[in-house]
Enzyme design. Structure first.
Site, mmCIF file in Angstrom:
data_model
loop_
_atom_site.group_PDB
_atom_site.id
_atom_site.type_symbol
_atom_site.label_atom_id
_atom_site.label_comp_id
_atom_site.label_asym_id
_atom_site.label_seq_id
_atom_site.Cartn_x
_atom_site.Cartn_y
_atom_site.Cartn_z
ATOM 1 N N ASP A 82 47.270 51.131 57.944
ATOM 2 C CA ASP A 82 46.071 51.610 58.623
ATOM 3 C C ASP A 82 45.743 50.796 59.871
ATOM 4 O O ASP A 82 46.369 49.760 60.131
ATOM 5 C CB ASP A 82 44.872 51.606 57.651
ATOM 6 C CG ASP A 82 44.778 50.317 56.834
ATOM 7 O OD1 ASP A 82 45.345 49.294 57.260
ATOM 8 O OD2 ASP A 82 44.136 50.335 55.775
ATOM 9 N N ASN A 153 35.351 49.242 47.044
ATOM 10 C CA ASN A 153 34.927 50.575 46.595
ATOM 11 C C ASN A 153 36.122 51.381 46.064
ATOM 12 O O ASN A 153 36.022 52.582 45.860
ATOM 13 C CB ASN A 153 34.233 51.331 47.735
ATOM 14 C CG ASN A 153 35.159 51.504 48.940
ATOM 15 O OD1 ASN A 153 36.330 51.122 48.886
ATOM 16 N ND2 ASN A 153 34.642 52.067 50.005
ATOM 17 N N HIS A 155 39.037 51.762 47.662
ATOM 18 C CA HIS A 155 39.933 52.382 48.654
ATOM 19 C C HIS A 155 41.313 51.720 48.624
ATOM 20 O O HIS A 155 41.452 50.546 48.308
ATOM 21 C CB HIS A 155 39.322 52.406 50.062
ATOM 22 C CG HIS A 155 39.221 51.108 50.786
ATOM 23 N ND1 HIS A 155 38.163 50.802 51.627
ATOM 24 C CD2 HIS A 155 40.041 50.023 50.848
ATOM 25 C CE1 HIS A 155 38.355 49.620 52.165
ATOM 26 N NE2 HIS A 155 39.472 49.110 51.706
ATOM 27 N N GLU A 160 39.040 56.184 51.691
ATOM 28 C CA GLU A 160 37.726 55.913 51.120
ATOM 29 C C GLU A 160 37.416 56.891 49.986
ATOM 30 O O GLU A 160 38.111 57.909 49.830
ATOM 31 C CB GLU A 160 36.674 56.035 52.235
ATOM 32 C CG GLU A 160 36.863 55.062 53.391
ATOM 33 C CD GLU A 160 36.440 53.628 53.056
ATOM 34 O OE1 GLU A 160 36.522 53.230 51.878
ATOM 35 O OE2 GLU A 160 36.045 52.895 53.982
HETATM 36 C C1 GLP Z 1 40.892 46.516 54.160
HETATM 37 C C2 GLP Z 1 42.217 47.293 54.344
HETATM 38 C C3 GLP Z 1 42.861 47.568 53.021
HETATM 39 C C4 GLP Z 1 42.684 46.356 52.168
HETATM 40 C C5 GLP Z 1 41.237 46.229 51.776
HETATM 41 C C6 GLP Z 1 40.880 44.945 51.091
HETATM 42 O O1 GLP Z 1 39.843 46.967 54.888
HETATM 43 N N1 GLP Z 1 42.133 48.498 55.100
HETATM 44 O O2 GLP Z 1 44.213 47.940 53.207
HETATM 45 O O3 GLP Z 1 43.454 46.450 51.009
HETATM 46 O O4 GLP Z 1 40.392 46.515 52.848
HETATM 47 O O5 GLP Z 1 40.725 43.883 51.979
HETATM 48 P P1 GLP Z 1 40.768 42.367 51.508
HETATM 49 O O6 GLP Z 1 42.147 42.091 51.106
HETATM 50 O O7 GLP Z 1 40.357 41.597 52.734
HETATM 51 O O8 GLP Z 1 39.807 42.243 50.394
#
Ligand code: GLP
Length: 263
Positions: A82, A153, A155, A160
């Site tokens: 992403d 959440n 995702h 989302e």
């Molecule tokens: C981000 C990314 C995800 C990631 C998630 C968790 O925003 N788009 O791919 O897995 O949110 O982030 P973190 O590893 O910083 O908790």
């Protein structure tokens, strides 16, 4: 909680490690082994990559293996999950910058083998660019190994709550919680982009092998939901439970609320 020094295999595919470091080392080892296996067959590994805090130690380990063990990434083709939209590729908080900083600048992957959605894609042609991204993955034979984190959440990528099981790569509105979680990095929620481009759930679930890594207490609640809630778009990570090719690599903190599982 008992001190766990090696991984405990709770089911076929849920592995719990004592520390985030141990979990990250395991994930890095799996990725390295896949790269080496493919190289011995004269093949390329199509590797799906994630961003966020979670994979940072995995990338550290991969960089270390490149430096100290001669692990080469010349046979790796990468596709990232992403990118924020809109956001300049050169913005310090873009996922392009993140990947360069944490991995690509330190390994020998060919620049032409690196793929990420672009935060600068022309809005009028966004649909075409997203289709082309999925098409390119297919042209390379699909993703062999996808590394995933999980949002609080539920995702995966930026799929989302509400994302459909058959969704493709697309533009998506970011959830309030996602933007709140990103606010610290962006120094204020008003600076967090409202949208992102994400691989779809179908893009992700078509991967031949998926590793979901979750570390830290802040992921305990959502990991519990991912394992125990009914399978629905409300918690997109629940979709992964329907797939045999998914392994969950957790540290003890992220696994803290997971009840007894069948062995
Ligand atoms: C981000 C990314 C995800 C990631 C998630 C968790 O925003 N788009 O791919 O897995 O949110 O982030 P973190 O590893 O910083 O908790």
């Amino acid at each position: 909680m008992n001190k766990v020094t090696t991984d405990i295999l709770l089911t076929n595919n849920i592995h719990i490690y004592a520390t985030a470091e141990a979990a990250s080392i395991k994930v890095a080892r799996v990725i390295a082994d896949e790269i080496i296996k493919k190289r011995s067959l004269g093949q390329q590994l199509v590797l799906g990559l994630a961003t966020g805090n979670t994979p940072k130690m995995v990338y550290q380990q991969l960089v270390r293996m490149h430096r100290d063990e001669g692990l080469s990434f010349k046979n790796v083709i990468s596709f990232n999950l992403d990118e924020y939209y809109p956001l300049k590729e050169t913005h310090p908080l873009s996922y392009h910058s993140f990947m360069n900083q944490h991995l690509f600048d330190h390994i020998d992957i060919a620049q032409s083998n690196i793929h990420l959605p672009h935060g600068e894609w022309d809005v009028a042609r966004l649909g075409d660019y997203c289709k082309a991204y999925d098409q390119k993955i297919k042209q390379h034979g699909g993703i062999d190994l996808q590394l995933l984190g999980i949002g609080r959440n539920g995702h995966i990528g930026f799929n989302e709550p509400g994302s459909a099981f058959d969704s493709a790569t697309r533009l998506i509105d970011l959830h309030e919680q996602t933007r709140t979680d990103a606010a610290i990095d962006f120094e204020g929620i008003e600076n967090v982009p409202l949208q992102a481009i994400t691989m779809g759930i179908a893009t992700i679930t078509n991967a031949k092998k998926i590793l979901l890594l979750a570390i830290g207490t802040r992921k305990a609640e959502i990991i519990k939901k991912a394992f125990q809630n009914e399978i629905s778009p409300e918690v997109p990570a629940t979709f992964l439970r329907t797939l045999p090719q998914v392994s969950y690599i957790l540290d003890q903190e992220a696994a803290a609320l997971v009840g007894p599982l069948e062995r």
